[in-house]
Design a protein around this motif. Structure first.
Motif, mmCIF file in Angstrom:
data_model
loop_
_atom_site.group_PDB
_atom_site.id
_atom_site.type_symbol
_atom_site.label_atom_id
_atom_site.label_comp_id
_atom_site.label_asym_id
_atom_site.label_seq_id
_atom_site.Cartn_x
_atom_site.Cartn_y
_atom_site.Cartn_z
ATOM 1 N N PHE A 1 14.562 6.760 -0.928
ATOM 2 C CA PHE A 1 14.296 7.657 0.187
ATOM 3 C C PHE A 1 12.875 7.415 0.697
ATOM 4 C CE2 PHE A 1 17.251 9.662 -2.751
ATOM 5 C CZ PHE A 1 18.307 10.017 -1.924
ATOM 6 N N GLU A 2 12.712 7.449 2.010
ATOM 7 C CA GLU A 2 11.416 7.179 2.623
ATOM 8 C C GLU A 2 10.838 8.447 3.226
ATOM 9 O OE1 GLU A 2 9.603 4.512 6.337
ATOM 10 O OE2 GLU A 2 11.556 4.015 5.465
ATOM 11 N N GLY A 3 9.528 8.634 3.078
ATOM 12 C CA GLY A 3 8.853 9.803 3.627
ATOM 13 C C GLY A 3 7.492 9.443 4.188
ATOM 14 N N LYS B 1 0.814 -1.219 0.000
ATOM 15 C CA LYS B 1 0.000 0.000 0.000
ATOM 16 C C LYS B 1 0.847 1.267 0.000
ATOM 17 C CE LYS B 1 -3.840 -2.180 2.499
ATOM 18 N NZ LYS B 1 -4.691 -2.117 3.722
ATOM 19 N N ASP B 2 2.129 1.136 0.340
ATOM 20 C CA ASP B 2 3.014 2.306 0.355
ATOM 21 C C ASP B 2 3.115 2.912 -1.041
ATOM 22 O OD1 ASP B 2 3.489 1.902 3.032
ATOM 23 O OD2 ASP B 2 5.321 0.748 2.700
ATOM 24 N N GLY B 3 3.126 4.231 -1.097
ATOM 25 C CA GLY B 3 3.234 4.908 -2.383
ATOM 26 C C GLY B 3 4.667 5.033 -2.848
ATOM 27 N N PHE B 4 4.837 5.430 -4.117
ATOM 28 C CA PHE B 4 6.190 5.656 -4.635
ATOM 29 C C PHE B 4 6.178 6.721 -5.711
ATOM 30 C CE2 PHE B 4 4.649 2.775 -7.856
ATOM 31 C CZ PHE B 4 5.303 3.159 -9.023
ATOM 32 N N LEU B 5 7.277 7.435 -5.797
ATOM 33 C CA LEU B 5 7.523 8.425 -6.847
ATOM 34 C C LEU B 5 8.899 8.141 -7.439
ATOM 35 C CD1 LEU B 5 6.379 11.574 -4.849
ATOM 36 C CD2 LEU B 5 5.134 10.571 -6.768
ATOM 37 N N VAL B 6 9.083 8.496 -8.694
ATOM 38 C CA VAL B 6 10.355 8.230 -9.368
ATOM 39 C C VAL B 6 10.936 9.527 -9.902
ATOM 40 C CG1 VAL B 6 11.556 6.891 -11.133
ATOM 41 C CG2 VAL B 6 9.511 5.956 -10.050
ATOM 42 N N THR B 7 12.189 9.787 -9.587
ATOM 43 C CA THR B 7 12.911 10.943 -10.122
ATOM 44 C C THR B 7 14.216 10.444 -10.724
ATOM 45 O OG1 THR B 7 14.090 11.373 -8.052
ATOM 46 C CG2 THR B 7 11.939 12.420 -8.332
ATOM 47 N N GLN B 8 14.953 11.351 -11.321
ATOM 48 C CA GLN B 8 16.258 10.983 -11.882
ATOM 49 C C GLN B 8 17.323 11.948 -11.390
ATOM 50 O OE1 GLN B 8 14.714 12.153 -16.100
ATOM 51 N NE2 GLN B 8 16.935 12.224 -16.232
ATOM 52 N N TYR C 1 5.511 6.782 1.925
ATOM 53 C CA TYR C 1 5.842 6.713 0.506
ATOM 54 C C TYR C 1 7.358 6.677 0.342
ATOM 55 C CZ TYR C 1 6.926 11.712 0.868
ATOM 56 O OH TYR C 1 7.469 12.916 1.239
ATOM 57 N N PHE C 2 7.785 6.236 -0.844
ATOM 58 C CA PHE C 2 9.209 6.152 -1.162
ATOM 59 C C PHE C 2 9.484 6.952 -2.436
ATOM 60 C CE2 PHE C 2 8.429 2.548 1.508
ATOM 61 C CZ PHE C 2 9.601 2.364 2.216
ATOM 62 N N VAL C 3 10.622 7.600 -2.459
ATOM 63 C CA VAL C 3 11.084 8.303 -3.661
ATOM 64 C C VAL C 3 12.275 7.531 -4.203
ATOM 65 C CG1 VAL C 3 12.018 10.430 -4.618
ATOM 66 C CG2 VAL C 3 10.288 10.541 -2.808
ATOM 67 N N TYR C 4 12.165 7.043 -5.426
ATOM 68 C CA TYR C 4 13.236 6.288 -6.072
ATOM 69 C C TYR C 4 13.944 7.200 -7.076
ATOM 70 C CZ TYR C 4 10.938 2.229 -4.024
ATOM 71 O OH TYR C 4 10.395 1.342 -3.147
ATOM 72 N N GLN C 5 15.214 7.404 -6.838
ATOM 73 C CA GLN C 5 16.016 8.286 -7.686
ATOM 74 C C GLN C 5 16.921 7.443 -8.587
ATOM 75 O OE1 GLN C 5 19.322 10.653 -5.982
ATOM 76 N NE2 GLN C 5 18.247 12.459 -6.752
ATOM 77 N N LEU C 6 16.663 7.497 -9.884
ATOM 78 C CA LEU C 6 17.451 6.718 -10.836
ATOM 79 C C LEU C 6 18.793 7.395 -11.103
ATOM 80 C CD1 LEU C 6 14.719 5.732 -13.457
ATOM 81 C CD2 LEU C 6 15.529 4.419 -11.498
#
Length: 467
Positions: free
Chosen positions: A95-97, A11-18, A104-109
């Motif tokens: 990164f977790e927030g 259920k945790d959300g995620f966002l993707v950045t670079q 939610y998690f932010v995944y940085q490519l």
């Protein structure tokens, strides 16, 4: 031990950045150089995250991990293991927030390093060589090698910038305000595009002792010092101590330049380990040198451990995984450690889930209890996931987990570990008692072989009855 996946929810959300600009060429580098190391699942995860990347990260519009699992057709543990591989090899930062919508998690490519930096890196090139073999390695090196122009008899007739583009002096001296403002924004959010190398955790391999040992020879220390990452990698996998490593380095040194040939070093170590048992040497390591991280005092009930269990634990703490598996296979089934098995062991070490002693207990369980001649990746992952969920962190925990599993499966019968202990009593102590840096394995006696065969038949019969 890493328990991160157990704390992650679909259920945790995620966002993707670079962090860096990604190009089609980067995808080519990923496909040919990184995929053989990280595997198809981790490769697929990177490409999927790439497609989910957005120039603006609006937290309220984030997706759930469940959607990501559906796209990848995988479960949570496999997703997390793939994520760890990307993080470990330097392709991803996580990164977790927390906000009013939940966690939610932010995944940085991160873009892969350039091919020339990849092949110059001892650890990455060593992993690739182990995964694909020498012939394919040479093909890829030739494919990505840039062709340099011989300028010896050539004259540079290229036009410079200001000749091709006419710009007034005032424009150069005083750029437009919008340009200044934009430059400031890019400077503030500067993309760190420098090549990032994998960080290898320091361990107690004594480079000072290695330097002292090599001072009596002719190898230039500067060339050895530059190869520290490769030396650590080989030490962790094979358990090679400082004395044996100095001997290997001496044999891999160019007699003309006195420089260490790193390619020759990794090839000769791999060749000496994977050759026929009668002609090979297995590298033994002390307990302190094989553990990649400190092992906390076991909180388990030691009264549940028999003398055979404690003997097995002592052996598990005394050998590097590759050496342990080699001796185990020779004593039980015969054969040698394959490239695929070494890759599985490398992955286990890289995940940093367990200390080396726990990995060795896992090997004993799979090879002896399960009667497997060649390590299957899926079975290893299944056991690793189970032990991670059970918070196994010491060899004592691992043995009790094996007993608990056998008891739960059939409480009417003795734990399967009892069959394993008899086998190890006949095999492991013969080679575990030797504390010298170089150990030669010896064929098991015919009477012992017959005993082992009877034990293996009993275990196979028991497995059929359970299934």
């Amino acid at each position: 031990m890493n328990e991160g996946w157990a704390n992650l929810s679909p259920k945790d959300g995620f966002l993707v950045t670079q962090r860096d600009y990604l190009s089609d060429f980067d995808q080519k580098v990923l496909t040919f150089l990184y995929q053989p190391i990280i595997g198809a699942k981790a490769f697929s995860l990177f490409l999927t995250l790439w497609t989910e990347m957005s120039p603006t990260t609006i937290r309220s519009e984030r997706k759930s991990h469940l959607e990501l699992f559906d796209i990848l057709n995988c479960d949570l543990p496999n997703f997390y293991l793939s994520r760890q591989k990307l993080e470990g090899i330097g392709l991803l930062k996580s990164f977790e927030g927390q906000d009013n919508l939940g966690r939610y998690f932010v995944y940085q490519l991160i873009r892969p390093i350039s091919p020339d930096a990849f092949f110059k890196d001892d650890l990455l090139s060593s992993l690739l060589l182990e995964a694909i073999g020498e012939n394919r390695f040479k093909e890829l090196a030739a494919q990505f090698k840039l062709t340099q122009v011989d300028k010896k008899n050539l004259k540079d007739v290229s036009t410079d910038f200001l000749t091709a583009f006419h710009i007034s002096d005032n424009t150069i001296k005083e750029p437009n305000f919008l340009i200044r403002e934009t430059q400031a924004e890019f400077k503030q959010a500067k993309s760190q595009t420098e090549d990032q190398l994998i960080k290898v955790e320091n361990n107690d391999f004594d480079f000072k002792l290695l330097k002292d040992l090599l001072s009596h020879g002719f190898t230039k220390w500067e060339s050895v010092n530059q190869a520290q990452r490769l030396i650590l990698s080989e030490h962790l996998l094979y358990g090679i101590d400082e004395v044996e490593m100095s001997r290997q380095i001496g044999q891999a040194t160019d007699l003309v330049t006195n420089q260490l040939n790193t390619k020759k070093l990794q090839q000769q170590i791999s060749k000496s380990f994977t050759s026929q048992t009668a002609h090979k040497q297995a590298y033994a390591a002390s307990p302190s040198s094989t553990e990649t991280k400190p092992v906390e005092s076991s909180k388990t009930d030691e009264n549940k451990l028999t003398s055979e269990d404690k003997q097995l634990i002592k052996a598990a703490k005394s050998y590097a995984p590759a050496t342990y598996l080699e001796n185990l296979k020779v004593a039980i089934h015969g054969g040698y450690v394959t490239y695929g098995e070494k890759q599985i062991l490398k992955d286990l070490i890289d995940r940093n889930l367990f200390p080396v002693s726990v990995i060795n207990i896992l090997l004993s369980y799979i090879v002896i209890d399960r009667g497997v001649t060649t390590l299957p990746g899926k079975l290893v992952d299944t056991v690793v996931n189970s032990w991670s969920r059970a918070h196994v962190s010491t060899p004592e925990d691992a043995i009790l987990q094996i007993k608990s599993f056998a008891t739960e499966k059939n409480s009417a019968r003795k734990p399967r570990v009892s069959s394993r202990k008899v086998i190890e009593k006949e095999t492991l102590p013969d080679w575990a008692k030797n504390d010298t840096p170089t150990v030669k394995t010896t064929p098991i006696k015919k009477s012992d072989q017959e005993l082992l065969q009877r034990r293996l038949k009993e275990m196979r019969k028991q497995n059929k009855e359970e299934n």
